[in-house]
Scaffold this motif. Structure first.
Motif, short mmCIF file in Angstrom:
data_model
loop_
_atom_site.label_atom_id
_atom_site.label_comp_id
_atom_site.label_asym_id
_atom_site.label_seq_id
_atom_site.Cartn_x
_atom_site.Cartn_y
_atom_site.Cartn_z
N TYR A 160 5.38 27.53 -18.12
CA TYR A 160 6.43 27.23 -19.11
C TYR A 160 6.97 28.50 -19.75
O TYR A 160 8.18 28.69 -19.87
N VAL A 161 6.09 29.38 -20.18
CA VAL A 161 6.50 30.60 -20.89
C VAL A 161 7.33 31.50 -19.97
O VAL A 161 8.38 32.03 -20.36
N TYR A 221 -2.06 27.54 -28.94
CA TYR A 221 -2.53 28.02 -27.64
C TYR A 221 -3.82 28.83 -27.78
O TYR A 221 -4.79 28.61 -27.04
N THR A 251 8.23 21.47 -25.91
CA THR A 251 7.23 22.37 -25.35
C THR A 251 5.97 21.64 -24.90
O THR A 251 5.54 21.78 -23.74
N GLY A 282 7.83 29.72 -26.39
CA GLY A 282 6.40 29.43 -26.50
C GLY A 282 5.73 30.09 -27.68
O GLY A 282 4.61 29.70 -28.06
N TRP A 287 0.84 26.38 -19.50
CA TRP A 287 1.43 27.25 -20.51
C TRP A 287 2.11 28.46 -19.89
O TRP A 287 3.23 28.84 -20.26
N VAL A 332 4.81 21.36 -21.06
CA VAL A 332 3.54 21.99 -20.66
C VAL A 332 2.61 20.95 -20.04
O VAL A 332 1.94 21.21 -19.03
#
Length: 448
Positions: free
Chosen positions: A181-182, A33, A164, A26, A178, A168
């Protein structure tokens, strides 16, 4: 002594490199972001990336010295510290996204978190990079290991770039998407790194048990042209790569106008990258790493520059990314071959091995280059009127986004190529260093 890792060990090494990229998957989207989800200004984020990454990169030589002087264990000189560094990196990369989400106005907290991540990243990257010259002294095997690093790192990075945003979005988007996912990618990457630590072996040990001093590091770094030139070139290549990767979401979302082509570009670039990372090191054993490294940089610069003149249609644009991928694939793989050659050259000339101190160049280059590349992108966006929040952009901003995707990384890559032209370690010099060291080790093992 068997100096050649088997297939299982190479696969384990592959898993660790892949895991290292996955842990920070990420981070390549941190600019997007912080601007479009958290709402920070592009110039503020650019200053954060540029100043913080270059500043914490200044600690890399010290960290490399410390890693070289950590006590060896029965598991090796580097492997245990790879795992410790990975654990700390997972914590920090998650904090990079959690802190601004919980405290969106706490600029100081974001700065502290970003600096801490950069510092602790050394504890993972430096020992892992040091494994290439430590796992084998055979030039052919080192080329294979370098190809594994190049192929895996580039392919994993391309996968992260392409997947990504869709992942997301599938996770609900926004802050929750986010963070999910991270955290998921960081934990999965850590598991793969653990596999590498358990399976690989370190075969090459220093000829002398004596540890070098800080004064010796200064002598290695400044007594000749090799280290400064390679460092400048690596910083330039990483800055070009960082600018290229960071600009891609903005380029396809706003300039091309269709986010779906971001995934296509990532995979179109990944396949030539893999080909370049496999083929170029093999050719390098025949003609030398230096000329092919220069040729690889030339190919990548050409592909980036062509984006300024080709039509904004998907086919020619994707062709430019494919050409760029070939060049970067070869350059990244060869950079590790060059680092292994420099490690041998240093031991031959000075009498001690400095894997971690020289590997610190890679860590510094990655951080400083990423900071420079991300900072230049952010400043280009700010100077051309970029507006945060995912809104429509002006024509001036669209032109700035095109320049950030094309001329900015191409210009940085050209600087790296011009600097590397003066690199003094040729194929013949590297071969002589390896042969002299092999002779010394034979004399130590089988004294007359």
């Amino acid at each position: 002594m068997d100096d050649k890792p088997g297939l299982g060990e190479k696969l384990a090494f592959f898993s660790g490199v892949f895991g290292g990229v996955l842990m920070s998957a990420g981070s390549g989207f941190l600019l997007l972001y912080l601007t479009d989800v958290v709402g920070m200004g592009a110039a503020a984020v650019g200053t954060l990336m540029l100043v913080a990454r270059v500043a914490d990169g200044a600690s890399d030589p010290v960290m490399g010295y410390l890693v070289d002087h950590l006590p060896p264990t029965r598991w090796g000189r580097f492997r245990p510290y790879v795992l410790v560094g990975a654990l700390l990196c997972v914590f920090c990369v998650v904090a990079l996204f959690v802190v601004p989400a919980l405290l969106p106005n706490a600029v100081v907290a974001v700065w502290i978190t970003y600096l801490l991540w950069g510092l602790l990243l050394d504890l993972f990257l430096i020992p892992m990079t040091s494994l290439v010259p430590a796992m084998s002294g055979d030039p052919g095997t080192r080329g294979q290991l370098a190809a594994i690093v190049g192929v895996t790192g580039l392919f994993a990075a391309a996968m992260a770039t392409g997947l990504t945003l869709p992942v997301v979005g599938a996770l609900g988007g926004g802050t929750r998407g986010w963070l999910t996912y991270v955290i998921g990618s960081a934990v999965a990457g850590l598991c793969l790194v653990a596999v590498m630590v358990l399976k690989v072996r370190e075969r090459v040990v220093p000829l002398s048990p004596e540890r070098y001093r800080l004064a010796d590091v200064r002598r290695v770094f400044f007594s000749g042209r090799a280290v400064p030139i390679l460092l400048l070139s690596k910083v330039s290549v990483q800055a070009a790569s960082g600018a290229l990767t960071a600009a891609m979401p903005f380029f396809f979302l706003y300039y091309i106008g269709d986010q779906r082509y971001l995934s296509a570009a990532a995979f179109v670039m990944a396949i030539p990258m893999v080909g370049g990372a496999i083929v170029v090191p093999v050719l390098g054993r025949r003609v030398g790493a230096k000329p092919l490294y220069l040729a690889s940089l030339g190919v990548s610069v050409t592909g980036l520059a062509l984006l300024m003149v080709v039509p904004s249609d998907p086919v020619p644009v994707l062709a430019c990314f494919a050409l760029t991928g070939v060049g970067f694939g070869g350059a990244v793989a060869l950079s590790l071959v060059l680092l292994a050659e420099l490690t041998d050259y240093t031991e031959w000339r000075h009498g001690f091995r400095t894997e971690a101190s020289l590997a610190a160049m890679t860590s510094f280059a990655s951080k400083a280059g990423g900071g420079i590349g991300g900072g230049l992108l952010a400043y280009t966006l700010a100077l051309t009127g970029y507006r945060s929040g995912g809104v429509a952009q002006s024509e001036e901003t669209l032109t700035g986004i095109l320049m950030a995707q094309s001329l900015v990384p191409a210009g940085i890559g050209l600087v790296g190529a011009l600097a590397f032209a003066a690199y003094p370690i040729s194929r013949e010099v590297a071969r002589e260093a390896a042969e002299r060291l092999a002779g010394r080790r034979t004399a130590v093992v089988e004294p007359a």
